[in-house]
Design a protein around this motif. Structure first.
Motif, PDB file in Angstrom:
ATOM      1  N   UNK A 345      45.639  36.177  71.151  1.00 13.10           N
ATOM      2  CA  UNK A 345      45.336  37.213  72.144  1.00 13.10           C
ATOM      3  C   UNK A 345      46.115  38.487  71.825  1.00 13.10           C
ATOM      4  N   UNK A 346      47.383  38.335  71.444  1.00  9.26           N
ATOM      5  CA  UNK A 346      48.211  39.498  71.123  1.00  9.26           C
ATOM      6  C   UNK A 346      47.652  40.261  69.930  1.00  9.26           C
ATOM      7  N   UNK A 347      47.274  39.541  68.883  1.00  6.95           N
ATOM      8  CA  UNK A 347      46.744  40.217  67.694  1.00  6.95           C
ATOM      9  C   UNK A 347      45.384  40.851  67.988  1.00  6.95           C
ATOM     10  N   UNK A 348      44.551  40.179  68.788  1.00  6.85           N
ATOM     11  CA  UNK A 348      43.258  40.752  69.147  1.00  6.85           C
ATOM     12  C   UNK A 348      43.443  42.018  69.979  1.00  6.85           C
ATOM     13  N   UNK A 349      44.440  42.004  70.861  1.00  2.00           N
ATOM     14  CA  UNK A 349      44.723  43.184  71.688  1.00  2.00           C
ATOM     15  C   UNK A 349      45.168  44.352  70.825  1.00  2.00           C
ATOM     16  N   UNK A 370      35.001  46.527  73.149  1.00  2.23           N
ATOM     17  CA  UNK A 370      35.601  45.933  74.345  1.00  2.23           C
ATOM     18  C   UNK A 370      34.918  44.608  74.684  1.00  2.23           C
ATOM     19  N   UNK A 371      33.581  44.603  74.628  1.00  3.52           N
ATOM     20  CA  UNK A 371      32.843  43.360  74.886  1.00  3.52           C
ATOM     21  C   UNK A 371      33.204  42.298  73.855  1.00  3.52           C
ATOM     22  N   UNK A 372      33.304  42.710  72.596  1.00  4.78           N
ATOM     23  CA  UNK A 372      33.664  41.764  71.535  1.00  4.78           C
ATOM     24  C   UNK A 372      35.085  41.243  71.731  1.00  4.78           C
ATOM     25  N   UNK A 377      38.701  36.579  72.926  1.00  9.18           N
ATOM     26  CA  UNK A 377      39.849  35.917  73.567  1.00  9.18           C
ATOM     27  C   UNK A 377      39.414  34.882  74.604  1.00  9.18           C
ATOM     28  N   UNK A 378      38.140  34.963  75.056  1.00  7.39           N
ATOM     29  CA  UNK A 378      37.700  34.033  76.087  1.00  7.39           C
ATOM     30  C   UNK A 378      36.826  32.905  75.582  1.00  7.39           C
ATOM     31  N   UNK A 379      36.193  33.088  74.441  1.00 12.03           N
ATOM     32  CA  UNK A 379      35.262  32.076  73.936  1.00 12.03           C
ATOM     33  C   UNK A 379      35.594  31.696  72.489  1.00 12.03           C
TER      34      UNK A 379
END
Length: 479
Positions: A345-349, A370-372, A377-379
């Protein structure tokens, strides 16, 4: 032929040999076709000038690829150092052997036909030979320069920043038409045709970088250095700030140390940084902006989730060397997966924040990213972590990063299907109906729901891992 490692990696060796033959064959075909193709597409231009003008870009691209993929022949020296042979002779042997590289053969196979059919036919056999000799000299200079710079990075980590600053500066001068690199390239390589003596310059540089490598390796290659110096040189820090997050923070710090201390996991981080520029391939093209903007969701998944995809697919394989310890240490399995998840999540952010710069091409791109990001992080994070449990293969962290296929199994081929195609199941139906923005909202909402339900999903991952842990451990031991 007696090596058990060769027999063990026979399939990989055959694949690499086949790939090398195919690449060289394609380069030879390109070299033979180069002059006719240039006459066809640029009938009013001199093909020799066109090739000379493009050579500087070719060799810059070659240097970049070599830097990440070319192996440094240092560890190959280790088995010979105890023999009653002069160390200088051993280093000469390894450096000369390293010249039989696919990267060197690519330049030779591509430009040898053009030297004969293009330069030789226009200016004579001597000019063709001298021009070809210049190409070989530059290719070999880049070969040894790459080895030297990669070794120097251990002592001078800022060297790479300086090199990229020079390359970017030259690129900016060319982009703003202050200096035309193609004209400079044409002048340099064209001068060899008129004055064959200039061909001595790349040959001298070839010998200079050869001697620099030999001297550096002679003074810095000892068995104890090969065994320990790498670990001493890679200073990764303690990440003390993560300790405030408790046990999860400590586990994340351990993962970050693993990434920074070993070549192959560190390579996933470096390549992830470079692939943040992946969007420039699409966002700068009017065709995609006007007619095929649905591709931007794929690009957004790739940009914000590249580290998740590259590193996450080997989630358990990274720790295969001490996997039995993972099973018995004080940490619970859920904490183990929580740490991995929050690191992703941190790296994706971070990747999403960096991608905000793409707003220059339009705010709609930010909506795609943003959608991606939410979907990743959710799926996707949970899908990848689950697929990483599917018969994972052992990885030796001490081995090279380039052309290393350890850990690659069926899961690596399956992961791309759900990760890249699943978001389109939510986006495409609404986009076809004319509600593309609502499709993006739905994709983001699905990801956000997954993020809100992360505790339940982490429990599910923990349960799946608990059922398969002994099977996975036995598989690692067998390898």
């Amino acid at each position: 032929m007696r090596s058990p490692i060769w027999a063990k990696n026979m399939l990989a060796n055959l694949f690499l040999a086949f790939a090398a033959i195919m690449i060289c064959s394609y380069m030879l075909i390109l070299g033979i076709s180069l002059k006719p193709l240039l006459y066809k597409f640029f009938p009013d231009e001199d093909p020799i000038q066109l090739v000379n003008g493009a050579l500087i870009y070719y060799f810059f691209f070659e240097f970049t690829i070599r830097f990440f993929l070319q192996n440094v022949p240092v560890l190959s020296i280790q088995p010979y150092l105890h023999l009653p042979i002069k160390k200088g002779s051993i280093i000469h042997f390894m450096l000369r052997k390293s010249q039989l590289s696919v990267f060197n053969l690519m330049a030779i196979f591509t430009f040898t036909p053009f030297a004969i059919m293009g330069v030789g036919s226009e200016y004579g056999a001597l000019a063709g030979f001298v021009w070809w000799l210049t190409i070989v000299g530059v290719a070999m200079t880049i070969h040894f320069a790459t080895i030297f710079f990669k070794k120097k990075l251990n002592d001078m980590p800022n060297l790479l920043v300086g090199l990229w600053a020079v390359f970017l500066g030259l690129g900016a001068l060319d982009y703003f038409e202050i200096v035309s690199l193609s004209s400079v390239s044409d002048m340099l390589f064209g001068a060899v045709i008129g004055q064959p003596a200039f061909a001595a310059v790349p040959i001298v540089l070839w010998l200079v970088f050869y001697r620099l490598n030999h001297g550096y390796l002679f003074n810095n290659t000892y068995p104890e250095e090969l065994a320990t110096k790498k670990e001493q040189a890679k200073i990764s820090g303690d990440f003390a700030f993560l300790k405030r997050f408790g046990r999860i923070g400590e586990l994340i710090a351990l993962d970050l140390k693993l990434i920074l201390r070993h070549k192959r996991p560190r390579n996933t981080l470096v390549m992830g940084g470079f692939l943040l520029f992946y969007g420039l391939i699409f966002y700068t093209q009017d065709t995609y902006m006007e007619k095929f903007d649905h591709m931007f969701l794929f690009v957004g998944i790739f940009i914000t989730g590249i580290f998740l995809i590259q590193h996450g697919q080997f989630l358990l394989s990274w720790e295969s060397s001490y996997f039995d310890f993972v099973l018995v240490r004080k940490t619970t399995f859920k904490e183990f997966f929580e740490a991995k998840y929050y690191m992703f999540v941190a790296f994706a952010t971070i990747a999403f924040v960096v991608s905000l710069g793409y707003a220059y091409f339009g705010w709609r791109i930010v909506l795609f990213n943003l959608a991606a990001y939410f979907f990743n992080i959710g799926v996707n994070a949970f899908i990848i972590m689950r697929l990483s449990m599917m018969s994972p293969k052992k990885i030796d962290l001490n081995k090279r990063a380039a052309f290393n296929y350890e850990g690659v199994g069926a899961a690596q081929f399956i992961i791309a299907i759900p990760v890249l195609l699943l978001p389109y199941l939510f986006y495409v139906p609404l986009a076809i109906a004319g509600y593309a923005n609502m499709g993006l909202v739905l994709t983001a909402v699905v990801g956000l729901i997954g993020f809100l339900l992360r505790d339940k999903l982490l429990d599910w991952l923990t349960k799946e891992f608990t059922k398969k842990r002994h099977e996975i451990a036995a598989g690692f031991r067998a390898q």
